[in-house]
Enzyme design. Structure first.
Site, short mmCIF file in Angstrom:
data_model
loop_
_atom_site.label_atom_id
_atom_site.label_comp_id
_atom_site.label_asym_id
_atom_site.label_seq_id
_atom_site.Cartn_x
_atom_site.Cartn_y
_atom_site.Cartn_z
N ASP A 48 0.82 -1.21 0.00
CA ASP A 48 0.00 0.00 0.00
C ASP A 48 0.85 1.26 0.00
O ASP A 48 0.78 2.07 0.92
CB ASP A 48 -0.94 -0.04 1.23
CG ASP A 48 -1.79 -1.30 1.26
OD1 ASP A 48 -2.94 -1.25 0.79
OD2 ASP A 48 -1.29 -2.36 1.70
N ASP A 81 -1.62 -2.81 -3.89
CA ASP A 81 -1.92 -1.38 -3.89
C ASP A 81 -0.59 -0.65 -4.10
O ASP A 81 -0.15 0.17 -3.30
CB ASP A 81 -2.67 -0.91 -2.64
CG ASP A 81 -4.18 -1.17 -2.77
OD1 ASP A 81 -4.59 -1.75 -3.81
OD2 ASP A 81 -4.94 -0.78 -1.88
N ASN A 119 -6.64 -3.99 -4.76
CA ASN A 119 -7.89 -3.49 -5.33
C ASN A 119 -7.71 -2.14 -6.02
O ASN A 119 -8.35 -1.87 -7.04
CB ASN A 119 -9.00 -3.42 -4.28
CG ASN A 119 -8.59 -2.71 -3.02
OD1 ASN A 119 -7.57 -3.07 -2.41
ND2 ASN A 119 -9.35 -1.72 -2.59
N HIS A 213 -3.08 -9.57 -1.37
CA HIS A 213 -3.30 -8.18 -0.95
C HIS A 213 -4.27 -8.09 0.24
O HIS A 213 -4.02 -7.38 1.21
CB HIS A 213 -3.87 -7.34 -2.11
CG HIS A 213 -4.21 -5.95 -1.68
ND1 HIS A 213 -3.25 -5.06 -1.27
CD2 HIS A 213 -5.41 -5.31 -1.53
CE1 HIS A 213 -3.84 -3.92 -0.91
NE2 HIS A 213 -5.14 -4.04 -1.06
N HIS A 222 -10.44 -2.47 7.46
CA HIS A 222 -11.11 -3.43 6.59
C HIS A 222 -11.56 -4.70 7.30
O HIS A 222 -12.42 -5.42 6.80
CB HIS A 222 -10.20 -3.81 5.41
CG HIS A 222 -9.99 -2.69 4.44
ND1 HIS A 222 -10.99 -2.18 3.66
CD2 HIS A 222 -8.88 -1.97 4.13
CE1 HIS A 222 -10.52 -1.21 2.90
NE2 HIS A 222 -9.23 -1.05 3.18
N HIS A 248 -3.49 -4.20 2.43
CA HIS A 248 -4.89 -3.73 2.41
C HIS A 248 -5.21 -2.83 3.59
O HIS A 248 -5.68 -1.71 3.39
CB HIS A 248 -5.86 -4.92 2.34
CG HIS A 248 -7.23 -4.56 1.86
ND1 HIS A 248 -7.46 -3.68 0.81
CD2 HIS A 248 -8.47 -4.97 2.27
CE1 HIS A 248 -8.78 -3.58 0.61
NE2 HIS A 248 -9.41 -4.33 1.49
N ASP A 249 -5.03 -3.31 4.81
CA ASP A 249 -5.15 -2.39 5.94
C ASP A 249 -3.80 -1.71 6.12
O ASP A 249 -2.76 -2.37 6.09
CB ASP A 249 -5.60 -3.13 7.21
CG ASP A 249 -7.11 -3.05 7.38
OD1 ASP A 249 -7.71 -2.08 6.87
OD2 ASP A 249 -7.69 -3.95 8.01
N HIS A 250 -3.85 -0.37 6.27
CA HIS A 250 -2.63 0.43 6.26
C HIS A 250 -1.99 0.45 7.64
O HIS A 250 -1.97 1.48 8.33
CB HIS A 250 -2.94 1.85 5.78
CG HIS A 250 -3.47 1.88 4.39
ND1 HIS A 250 -3.92 3.01 3.76
CD2 HIS A 250 -3.61 0.87 3.46
CE1 HIS A 250 -4.32 2.72 2.53
NE2 HIS A 250 -4.15 1.44 2.33
#
Ligand SMILES: *[C@@H]1O[C@H](CO)[C@@H](O)[C@H](O)[C@H]1NC(C)=O
Length: 339
Positions: A48, A81, A119, A213, A222, A248-250
């Site tokens: 990400d 990402d 995504n 991801h 998320h 995905h989760d930052h």
């Protein structure tokens, strides 16, 4: 006559379907990463990230470079990402320079980068991001939908998870997802799971690590991804996969499973972070950091050592698993089932 005709057309359809299935389901590409015998395998995992250096992306990149120089890493894995917010617009998108080449400039990071798509990458031109033409611009960038990286004692199974969440298909809102080569979802996922399962069954590596991801387990914004828990997790369990690593989760997090030896690691702190969301998980939370950073992983025949680092290069958390210990721990339960 009529009966024969319909029977043969049924047969023809069956043959056509079998052919289609055979064509869609294929062996995953396997890349052999050359390893130096005797020394442990070292890699960094970041996710990400692509924001033109912004939101501390450059600070994380700088610390990755320093760390990689001290430890001489073998490669980098990206959990996706890669280009925010909307992937790449084409193979000649300046984002590729501004968010990748111009940010991860350290000599020590001039190693292969094995990348999955997230995504946000699917909101751009996916075919461009997986186009080998990018390797002509920067040879580090090895991005495919799903593939295997074999590095001696470890096999990494990089898995395309964006097609899994139903919501992207049924309720995309304002977003457009580039499903070329993916739709229809059900067939794509069925084939992918079969290919991953086949590849895992063939693997003889000491360590099996899956990378995707999307989260399986997460305490941040998320949360868990139900579709992955339902569809992909059984394949990982069945094949004794050691770890699942995602973005995905930052944030940076480690969650251990209550019903299997699988450990979940989130390394999604490559740029924008600090979401300020925390929701308890059914599985066991071992570590959570809401800010930026990266994951380092060192593996040898007996041990896997994980560590998270922040934008100052400070180690936030260390965790290791030993194969020998794991086997010892499992012995009593084997005895118990025999009783
Ligand atoms: C960058 O990192 C520092 C240190 O963790 C933090 O205080 C700051 O808020 C971060 N900046 C952004 C934009 O997240």
């Amino acid at each position: 006559m009529a009966t024969t005709g319909s029977a043969s057309s049924v047969t023809a359809i069956a043959v056509a379907l079998t052919l289609l299935a055979a064509m869609a389901s294929a062996e995953l590409t396997r890349l052999e990463h050359p390893v130096v015998g005797g020394s442990p395998l070292r890699l960094l995992v970041v996710g990400d990230w692509g924001r033109n250096g912004g939101s501390n992306q450059s600070r994380v990149a700088e610390q990755m470079g320093k760390f990689a120089e001290e430890t001489e890493i073998d490669f980098v894995v990206s959990t996706g990402d890669n280009f925010l917010e909307d992937g790449l617009a084409g193979v000649d998108d300046v984002e590729f320079h501004e968010s990748f080449m111009d940010v991860y400039t350290a000599q020590s990071l001039q190693k292969p980068w094995y990348l999955v798509l997230g995504n946000h990458d699917y909101r751009g031109d996916v075919l461009a991001q997986i186009d080998p033409a990018l390797r002509k611009i920067d040879s580090r960038f090895i991005c495919m939908r799903s593939f295997i990286v074999s590095a001696g004692i470890v096999d990494f199974f990089l898995i395309d998870t964006t097609p899994f969440p139903l919501q992207y298909w049924t309720d995309p809102g304002e977003e457009h997802y580039d499903w070329r080569g993916v739709a229809p979802r059900d067939a794509y996922i069925a084939n992918l799971l079969k290919d991953v399962d086949d590849a895992m069954k063939k693997s003889t590596a000491t360590w099996k690590i899956a990378v995707g991801h999307h989260t399986m387990r997460s305490v941040s914004a998320h949360g868990d991804t139900q579709e992955l828990l339902e569809l992909l997790l059984p394949v990982l369990k069945e094949n004794d996969v050691d770890f699942y690593i995602n973005g995905h989760d930052h944030c940076l997090e480690h969650i251990s499973s209550r019903d299997s030896p699988i450990q979940y690691f989130t390394s999604g702190g490559g740029s924008k972070a600090w979401r300020g969301v925390f929701r308890q998980n059914e599985d066991k939370l071992e570590f959570f950091y809401d800010g930026q950073g990266f994951l380092s992983l060192e593996l040898d025949e007996n041990q896997a050592r994980f560590a998270f680092y922040d934008v100052f290069g400070q180690a936030l958390y260390h965790w290791s698993r030993s194969k020998a210990n794991l086997q010892l721990v499992q012995l009593p339960s084997v005895g118990a089932t025999e009783e």
